[in-house]
Write a protein that holds these residues in place. Structure first.
Motif, PDB file in Angstrom:
ATOM      1  N   SER A 197     -74.941 -18.760 -32.489  1.00  0.00           N
ATOM      2  CA  SER A 197     -74.688 -20.193 -32.347  1.00  0.00           C
ATOM      3  C   SER A 197     -75.419 -20.754 -31.124  1.00  0.00           C
ATOM      4  CB  SER A 197     -73.191 -20.455 -32.228  1.00  0.00           C
ATOM      5  OG  SER A 197     -72.920 -21.826 -32.072  1.00  0.00           O
TER       6      SER A 197
ATOM      7  N   SER B  43     -68.179 -22.469 -32.869  1.00  0.00           N
ATOM      8  CA  SER B  43     -67.542 -21.351 -32.184  1.00  0.00           C
ATOM      9  C   SER B  43     -66.240 -21.003 -32.881  1.00  0.00           C
ATOM     10  CB  SER B  43     -67.272 -21.699 -30.717  1.00  0.00           C
ATOM     11  OG  SER B  43     -66.539 -20.674 -30.068  1.00  0.00           O
TER      12      SER B  43
ATOM     13  N   THR C 190     -77.434 -26.053 -37.260  1.00  0.00           N
ATOM     14  CA  THR C 190     -77.593 -26.387 -35.836  1.00  0.00           C
ATOM     15  C   THR C 190     -76.923 -27.672 -35.386  1.00  0.00           C
ATOM     16  OG1 THR C 190     -79.642 -27.705 -35.720  1.00  0.00           O
ATOM     17  CG2 THR C 190     -79.898 -25.339 -35.963  1.00  0.00           C
TER      18      THR C 190
ATOM     19  N   GLY D  71     -73.174 -28.316 -35.195  1.00  0.00           N
ATOM     20  CA  GLY D  71     -72.073 -27.963 -34.316  1.00  0.00           C
ATOM     21  C   GLY D  71     -70.776 -28.706 -34.511  1.00  0.00           C
TER      22      GLY D  71
ATOM     23  N   GLU E 298     -70.957 -16.236 -31.643  1.00  0.00           N
ATOM     24  CA  GLU E 298     -71.186 -17.032 -30.432  1.00  0.00           C
ATOM     25  C   GLU E 298     -72.649 -16.933 -29.986  1.00  0.00           C
ATOM     26  OE1 GLU E 298     -68.831 -19.468 -27.704  1.00  0.00           O
ATOM     27  OE2 GLU E 298     -68.274 -18.374 -29.503  1.00  0.00           O
TER      28      GLU E 298
ATOM     29  N   VAL F  49     -76.669 -24.255 -32.213  1.00  0.00           N
ATOM     30  CA  VAL F  49     -75.769 -24.816 -33.221  1.00  0.00           C
ATOM     31  C   VAL F  49     -74.565 -25.475 -32.565  1.00  0.00           C
ATOM     32  CG1 VAL F  49     -74.333 -24.304 -35.231  1.00  0.00           C
ATOM     33  CG2 VAL F  49     -76.500 -23.112 -34.915  1.00  0.00           C
TER      34      VAL F  49
ATOM     35  N   MET G 113     -76.999 -20.492 -39.638  1.00  0.00           N
ATOM     36  CA  MET G 113     -77.271 -20.822 -38.241  1.00  0.00           C
ATOM     37  C   MET G 113     -78.574 -20.177 -37.770  1.00  0.00           C
ATOM     38  SD  MET G 113     -73.605 -20.837 -36.224  1.00  0.00           S
ATOM     39  CE  MET G 113     -73.388 -19.075 -36.333  1.00  0.00           C
TER      40      MET G 113
ATOM     41  N   THR H  19     -76.930 -28.252 -28.190  1.00  0.00           N
ATOM     42  CA  THR H  19     -76.187 -27.161 -28.805  1.00  0.00           C
ATOM     43  C   THR H  19     -74.771 -27.598 -29.171  1.00  0.00           C
ATOM     44  OG1 THR H  19     -77.446 -25.578 -27.493  1.00  0.00           O
ATOM     45  CG2 THR H  19     -75.440 -24.776 -28.532  1.00  0.00           C
TER      46      THR H  19
ATOM     47  N   ALA I  94     -73.770 -26.102 -40.063  1.00  0.00           N
ATOM     48  CA  ALA I  94     -74.195 -24.785 -39.599  1.00  0.00           C
ATOM     49  C   ALA I  94     -75.694 -24.723 -39.352  1.00  0.00           C
ATOM     50  CB  ALA I  94     -73.806 -23.711 -40.622  1.00  0.00           C
TER      51      ALA I  94
END
Length: 443
Positions: free
Chosen positions: A383, A391, A266, A268, A380, A388, A289, A54, A264
């Motif tokens: 994500s 933040s 996944t 990060g 959040e 992803v 996402m 993540t 976006a």
């Protein structure tokens, strides 16, 4: 009951859980830290974020972890990216031990949604693909950034990018190279390759070598959908950021939009401050996402094929067709049921988690600083669920309860909602009768 808990459908859950717990314990060891303390909740959060590829972080990675801690972190990312069961099956294959039919079926459904493939051949090709791509990415970063990317740093970021993890050894992620086209392209290529899926990569390679005459329907759908999501998302982000003003030139803005459209899906990493982006841009990124990557890849989300199936379903309803048609073929009921179930489960999970975060963060948490941060909490939650790692800046300010909610979302998102539902449904018994049918006014 015991046999159901030991079924192959539950093995990934146990494997990921055990690796996450072991990773959390290793990250808390004194040699893994740079003279700081790390609570168990923060260690569990970090290990889950790494194994579930993540990238969300509650602590500053470069200042918190030593070389040993970073090595543990990148190992967890690699394990999570390829999947614990994949490694186990490869070990059994190399040791010439027999992999049972149930294990082969389970691995097949995780990676290809096709239990009839050659497990040994596929796993060997997958490991070779992964190592070659990651080493090539590391070599490119070392050439482009000889002073900032020594060997370990280059390998760490290459693995993190290909596995769509998003962990960086720089506190500002990749913002210091926001206008470096070469670095941006390398990271984007690694992220895209990691998000396409191993079966798609293998098929594309066979097509380039002339061993097959044409790509399968699945691969063509994945490539077309990924293309339109990347460039369509970049165009929308560019337009919204141009409308928001700013002093950057058009080339830099285009590069920013393209990179954020890719990441976006996944990954990060970020080359701009996500918290400073316009609300419209955040909404576009929420959609990207939520969709995520493709089946059998390192990416999360509901997947590109689910998006296409849902789009075909809506089209069929609008045109009054009984069959859901996608590229000249009708999708069967089982496929559509899975797509609709996944979409509904994902929406309900994200909505429930956002509601829970609104409660936990409303007193002394992130919301105590500024009321009305619903969009940031939703960002959040999606994500985390889509693994992803982007933040708006709330992660470090979450309460312990909020961190546990995000940890749960990352775990469910990495295992996969359909996989988890299938495992739970094995405890249910199909009724031996049918209920009388009726109609209900809808709409």
């Amino acid at each position: 009951m015991r046999q159901k808990f030991l079924s192959p459908f539950w093995l990934p859950v146990y494997a990921f859980g055990l690796v996450i717990l072991a990773g959390a314990l290793l990250l808390r060891l004194e040699p893994s830290l740079n003279g700081v303390s790390l609570s168990f909740v923060d260690a569990l959060f970090t290990a889950t974020s790494a194994v579930c590829v993540t990238g969300l972080a509650v602590v500053d990675t470069p200042s918190t972890f030593s070389t040993l801690g970073r090595t543990v972190l990148v190992s967890l990312i690699q394990l999570g990216g390829l999947g614990i069961m994949t490694y186990s099956s490869l070990i059994f294959f190399l040791l010439r031990r027999r992999v049972s039919l149930t294990d082969k079926t389970a691995v097949g459904q995780v990676l290809l949604h096709d239990p009839s493939f050659d497990l040994g051949r596929f796993l060997l090709h997958m490991i070779i693909f992964t190592l070659c791509i990651e080493l090539a990415g590391a070599a490119a970063l070392m050439v482009l950034l000889p002073h900032d990317m020594p060997f370990f740093y280059a390998v760490f970021h290459s693995i993190s990018a290909f596995c769509n993890a998003g962990f960086a050894l720089f506190s500002d992620s990749l913002m210091r190279w926001h206008n470096n086209a070469g670095v941006n392209v390398v990271f984007m290529l690694l992220i895209i390759l990691g998000g396409l899926g191993f079966s798609v990569l293998e098929e594309c390679l066979l097509r380039l070598r002339g061993e097959i005459k044409s790509l399968s329907r699945h691969t063509r759908i994945v490539l077309r959908t990924s293309f339109w999501l990347i460039f369509g998302g970049a165009a929308c982000l560019l337009l919204t950021e141009l409308h928001s003003g700013g002093s950057a030139d058009i080339f830099t803005r285009t590069l920013h939009a393209l990179f954020q459209s890719v990441t976006a899906r996944t990954a990060g990493f970020n080359t701009v401050d996500i918290g400073s982006m316009a609300n419209v841009s955040l909404l576009i990124m929420l959609f990207l996402m939520f969709v995520g990557g493709s089946p059998g890849s390192c990416a999360g989300g509901i997947k590109t094929t689910t998006l296409r199936a849902l789009g075909a379903f809506v089209t069929a309803q609008l045109m009054g067709r009984r069959q859901v048609v996608l590229r000249g073929r009708a999708l069967d009921d089982a496929t559509m049921n899975k797509a609709l179930t996944l979409f509904i489960f994902a929406v309900l999970t994200v909505a429930g988690a956002t509601l829970a975060l609104s409660i936990t963060e409303s007193s002394g948490g992130a919301l105590a600083k500024d009321k009305g941060m619903f969009l940031e909490l939703l960002f959040e939650a999606i994500s985390a669920f889509a693994t992803v790692g982007l933040s708006t800046g709330l992660t470090a300010d979450l309460t312990p309860a909020g961190k546990l909610i995000i940890t749960f979302l990352m775990f469910v998102g990495r295992i996969g909602p359909i996989w988890l539902l299938t495992a739970l449904q094995r405890f249910q018994n199909e009724p031996k009768y049918r209920w009388p049918e009726t109609q209900l006014p809808i709409g």
